[in-house]
Design an enzyme around this catalytic site. Structure first.
Site, short mmCIF file in Angstrom:
data_model
loop_
_atom_site.label_atom_id
_atom_site.label_comp_id
_atom_site.label_asym_id
_atom_site.label_seq_id
_atom_site.Cartn_x
_atom_site.Cartn_y
_atom_site.Cartn_z
N LYS A 1 7.35 -1.40 6.64
CA LYS A 1 7.46 -0.15 5.89
C LYS A 1 8.80 -0.08 5.17
O LYS A 1 9.82 -0.51 5.69
CB LYS A 1 7.25 1.06 6.79
CG LYS A 1 8.23 1.19 7.92
CD LYS A 1 7.88 2.40 8.78
CE LYS A 1 8.73 2.41 10.03
NZ LYS A 1 8.37 3.44 10.98
N ARG B 1 4.06 -3.65 17.37
CA ARG B 1 4.87 -3.45 16.17
C ARG B 1 5.33 -4.83 15.73
O ARG B 1 5.87 -5.58 16.54
CB ARG B 1 6.08 -2.57 16.51
CG ARG B 1 6.78 -2.01 15.29
CD ARG B 1 8.00 -1.19 15.65
NE ARG B 1 7.74 0.13 16.17
CZ ARG B 1 7.35 1.18 15.43
NH1 ARG B 1 7.18 1.05 14.13
NH2 ARG B 1 7.15 2.35 15.99
N PHE C 1 -7.03 3.14 5.26
CA PHE C 1 -6.30 1.89 5.03
C PHE C 1 -6.72 0.71 5.91
O PHE C 1 -6.26 -0.39 5.70
CB PHE C 1 -4.78 2.12 5.11
CG PHE C 1 -4.26 2.65 6.43
CD1 PHE C 1 -4.10 1.81 7.51
CD2 PHE C 1 -3.92 3.99 6.54
CE1 PHE C 1 -3.61 2.30 8.71
CE2 PHE C 1 -3.42 4.49 7.74
CZ PHE C 1 -3.27 3.64 8.84
N LYS D 1 2.42 4.43 1.34
CA LYS D 1 2.61 4.98 2.69
C LYS D 1 2.48 6.50 2.57
O LYS D 1 3.40 7.18 2.16
CB LYS D 1 3.96 4.60 3.27
CG LYS D 1 4.14 5.07 4.71
CD LYS D 1 5.47 4.60 5.29
CE LYS D 1 5.56 4.77 6.79
NZ LYS D 1 5.34 6.12 7.28
N GLU E 1 -4.92 7.97 6.82
CA GLU E 1 -3.89 8.98 6.89
C GLU E 1 -4.50 10.28 6.35
O GLU E 1 -5.13 10.26 5.28
CB GLU E 1 -2.70 8.51 6.02
CG GLU E 1 -1.43 9.24 6.26
CD GLU E 1 -0.61 8.75 7.48
OE1 GLU E 1 -1.05 7.86 8.22
OE2 GLU E 1 0.48 9.31 7.66
N GLU F 1 0.86 -1.20 0.00
CA GLU F 1 0.00 0.00 0.00
C GLU F 1 0.88 1.23 0.00
O GLU F 1 1.98 1.21 0.56
CB GLU F 1 -0.88 0.03 1.25
CG GLU F 1 -1.96 -1.03 1.25
CD GLU F 1 -2.91 -0.91 2.45
OE1 GLU F 1 -2.67 -0.08 3.34
OE2 GLU F 1 -3.88 -1.68 2.46
N ARG G 1 -1.58 10.04 10.96
CA ARG G 1 -2.48 8.90 11.14
C ARG G 1 -3.68 9.33 11.96
O ARG G 1 -3.56 10.07 12.92
CB ARG G 1 -1.73 7.79 11.88
CG ARG G 1 -2.54 6.53 12.04
CD ARG G 1 -1.68 5.46 12.66
NE ARG G 1 -2.30 4.17 12.64
CZ ARG G 1 -1.63 3.03 12.68
NH1 ARG G 1 -0.33 3.05 12.73
NH2 ARG G 1 -2.25 1.88 12.67
P1 ATP Z 1 6.69 6.58 10.63
O1 ATP Z 1 7.32 7.77 11.25
O2 ATP Z 1 7.57 5.83 9.71
O3 ATP Z 1 5.33 6.86 10.04
P2 ATP Z 1 5.47 5.35 12.94
O4 ATP Z 1 6.21 4.80 14.12
O5 ATP Z 1 4.62 6.56 13.14
O6 ATP Z 1 6.53 5.57 11.81
P3 ATP Z 1 4.85 2.84 11.77
O7 ATP Z 1 3.78 1.91 12.18
O8 ATP Z 1 6.23 2.43 12.04
O9 ATP Z 1 4.50 4.26 12.39
O10 ATP Z 1 4.71 3.11 10.22
C1 ATP Z 1 3.45 3.09 9.64
C2 ATP Z 1 2.85 4.49 9.65
O11 ATP Z 1 2.65 4.88 8.32
C3 ATP Z 1 1.50 4.51 10.30
O12 ATP Z 1 1.57 4.91 11.64
C4 ATP Z 1 0.69 5.48 9.46
O13 ATP Z 1 0.71 6.75 10.07
C5 ATP Z 1 1.45 5.60 8.17
N1 ATP Z 1 0.76 5.08 6.99
C6 ATP Z 1 0.59 5.74 5.83
N2 ATP Z 1 -0.03 4.98 4.93
C7 ATP Z 1 -0.28 3.79 5.51
C8 ATP Z 1 -0.89 2.60 5.07
N3 ATP Z 1 -1.38 2.45 3.83
N4 ATP Z 1 -0.98 1.57 5.96
C9 ATP Z 1 -0.48 1.69 7.22
N5 ATP Z 1 0.11 2.80 7.67
C10 ATP Z 1 0.22 3.85 6.84
#
Ligand code: ATP
Length: 584
Positions: free
Chosen positions: A423, A417, A340, A250, A300, A248, A255
């Site tokens: 990612k 996690r 998502f 990102k 998002e 998907e 979020r």
């Molecule tokens: P990052 O700073 O890389 O976003 P994080 O610790 O906030 O890291 P992670 O779970 O590690 O969060 O990375 C996934 C993040 O990416 C989610 O928290 C969300 O905000 C964002 N995101 C964007 N698009 C998507 C998607 N299609 N599916 C899941 N998460 C997504």
């Protein structure tokens, strides 16, 4: 329960740096707490009165608390402040000065009384509230022992910091109420789906651990988010997820967990704060586009350029996190929502269902519209497919991709996690520090405020070896209303029926131009891109280079002929030199 029991426990917890010991002290505390007081001590121990999502903070400035200490001790503000400069901790100062002043205490403080007074402090607002808060706190301190005063002051000023993490508290609750090792995951799940330690504690104390299984998702209480692991190469993702999985986009935004209950919409951030008030436009979009009457969906929020429909960088969205001028900011930087996940819909908990079922439920729950989208996804087989999907994502303004398992194990693991989500973010990028002069080779019709004019322009650099113009970016930002009004006139002499033989582009704009007009732009960075032809195949087969987040500086380089524009080699050099610096 006497507050002194709590203060003594804090005293012990504060002195230890060992987690095992801390947990033991917490267990002793939980065991000596009657059920009705348990939620209160759970919140207080973390310096709170409510779970985070309730958004209620005690919030008393240190200056005001000084006044309360002064009333309780009979000292002046200056005297308290003088001592505070020495200790650096108003809690300690209060405790030392109370020890010295030794006021007469009427009756011992109870946890219930302390909690109630602090709650009143938290809910006091409006004219005269500062004075009222000072008096409320003073009434507690006048009846507190020095040790109690130390912790009350720290709680009130947001400086308790005992270091009791959620997981440590869950351990203590499991050790007290759990009947065997299987209790811990059940208790943790209850917490993960409600984000409310106090409620979990209360349920354990009043109904027992067997009832913790009955915990269910509730609208209005955020579910702790599932998080992704990270890889640095597509091969690693494929290794973890197998031959076939889904990828998907990102999106590079914020979020949000959207709760819909009839007409009521609530938005929660990644950190579970209630951010409903920050995004009135997202609330309206959610109300109109979530077809289900009751649902919890994850998405998002991305800031958009209203005229071009392009995504803007995350930093711009952050400008919408403000107290005042919320409506103006929403107009200036409207948001699009990319959904998502579906965690709950029409009474059904989807967190235990695998990805394909959740995605279907998500699609069923939504009416897709202008600013409401399903996250772009694609079933990918192998690293090449993942890589090209990734480049397309980056090209469109995303941070990268999230690869997701689709197998039977691919449930929504709240609060964890793990490798079910992986990612893969753009790393091959290089910051752009210099401006570039690019040639307009195409135009796209505008929408919304830009209807009737060009909303964005296809821009190219010059390849002097082949005498061609190669596309490198789509420019929409930085064009003022005046620029927009003038551009059709400026460009009309160059309109072509088809692409110029000197233009090398994969993009298909609405209108083609003879390369002529040169504009100065500055971008955020240069990245690999499958759709632009500048530097094609140079760094990776099937990819060129793109300037991301370009902005017109306002300078029409009429002094430059198109052949004087920034060359392909120069862009390649910009990309490489910054990459070298990053590597060094
Ligand atoms: P990052 O700073 O890389 O976003 P994080 O610790 O906030 O890291 P992670 O779970 O590690 O969060 O990375 C996934 C993040 O990416 C989610 O928290 C969300 O905000 C964002 N995101 C964007 N698009 C998507 C998607 N299609 N599916 C899941 N998460 C997504």
């Amino acid at each position: 329960m006497d507050f002194s029991i709590l203060a003594d426990a804090y005293q012990r917890i504060e002195k230890t740096s060992k987690r095992i010991e801390m947990t033991k002290y917490l267990v002793d505390l939980v065991k000596s707490t009657p059920a009705r007081d348990l939620p209160k001590i759970v919140y207080l121990t973390q310096g709170k009165l409510y779970p985070d999502f309730a958004g209620i903070e005690i919030g008393m400035a240190e200056k005001m608390a000084v006044k309360s200490v002064s009333i309780a001790t009979g000292l002046t503000d200056e005297e308290i402040n003088r001592d505070l400069r020495k200790t650096g901790d108003l809690g300690l100062t209060a405790s030392l000065e109370l020890e010295r002043a030794a006021p007469e205490r009427k009756k011992p403080l109870t946890v219930d009384r302390v909690y109630k007074v602090l709650d009143e402090v938290a809910h006091t607002a409006g004219p005269g509230s500062a004075e009222k808060k000072v008096k409320l706190l003073a009434s507690l301190l006048s009846n507190a022992t020095p040790t109690e005063a130390k912790y009350i002051v720290r709680i009130v000023t947001g400086k308790l910091r005992l270091g009791v993490a959620d997981m440590t508290m869950l351990d203590a609750l499991a050790l007290t109420y759990g009947e065997g090792p299987e209790a811990r995951p059940l208790i943790e799940r209850a917490y993960n789906i409600t984000s409310d330690l106090g409620e979990v504690a209360s349920a354990l104390a009043t109904k027992g651990v067997s009832k913790i299984r009955d915990f269910h998702i509730e609208l209005g209480k955020p579910i702790r988010p599932m998080l992704a692991e990270r890889v640095h190469a597509p091969e690693e993702a494929a290794e973890k997820l197998g031959a076939e999985f889904v990828a998907e986009y990102k999106y590079d935004g914020e979020r949000v967990q959207v709760h819909k209950n009839g007409k009521r919409i609530m938005l929660f951030s990644r950190r579970l704060e209630n951010i409903t008030g920050q995004f009135p436009d997202v609330v309206a979009l959610a109300r109109n586009s979530i077809a289900a009457t009751a649902a919890i969906l994850e998405a998002e929020i991305v800031a958009m350029n209203p005229a071009t429909g392009d995504m803007r960088p995350f930093q711009e969205l952050m400008r919408r996190r403000r107290k005042y001028g919320v409506a103006e900011a929403a107009k200036e930087l409207p948001a699009s929502v990319f959904f998502f996940d579906c965690l709950y819909a029409e009474g059904r908990d989807y967190t235990g269902e695998p990805y394909p079922e959740r995605r279907e439920a998500l699609a069923r729950s939504l009416r897709i519209g202008d600013a409401v989208n399903l996250a772009q996804n694609k079933i990918v087989r192998g690293t090449d497919e993942l890589e090209s999907f990734f480049e397309k994502a980056v090209e469109e303004g995303c941070e990268g991709v999230v690869a997701k398992s689709t197998g039977s194990e691919s449930i929504y693991r709240a609060g964890a996690r793990g490798w079910l989500w992986i990612k893969y973010k753009r790393e091959y990028r290089s910051e752009m520090t210099d401006t570039a002069d690019l040639v307009v080779v195409g135009g796209y019709y505008g929408r919304g405020r830009r209807a009737g004019v060009y909303g964005s322009l296809l821009m190219a650099c010059y390849d002097d070896k082949t005498d061609t113009f190669k596309s490198v970016t789509k420019l929409g930002a930085g064009l003022t209303d005046k620029d927009l009004a003038e551009l059709p006139g400026r460009l009309s002499p160059y309109v072509l029926e088809h692409v110029s033989p000197r233009v090398d582009a994969k993009e298909r704009p609405d209108v083609w131009f003879e390369p002529s007009l040169v504009l100065e732009i500055i971008g955020a960075e240069i990245t690999l891109s499958p759709i632009h032809t500048c530097g094609y195949n140079r760094f990776r087969e099937g990819s060129g280079l793109a300037i991301r987040f370009p902005r017109f500086t306002g300078r029409y380089r009429e002094d430059k002929a198109p052949e004087d524009a920034t060359t392909e080699e120069e862009i390649i050099e910009m990309y490489e030199s910054r990459l070298r610096k990053v590597a060094a």
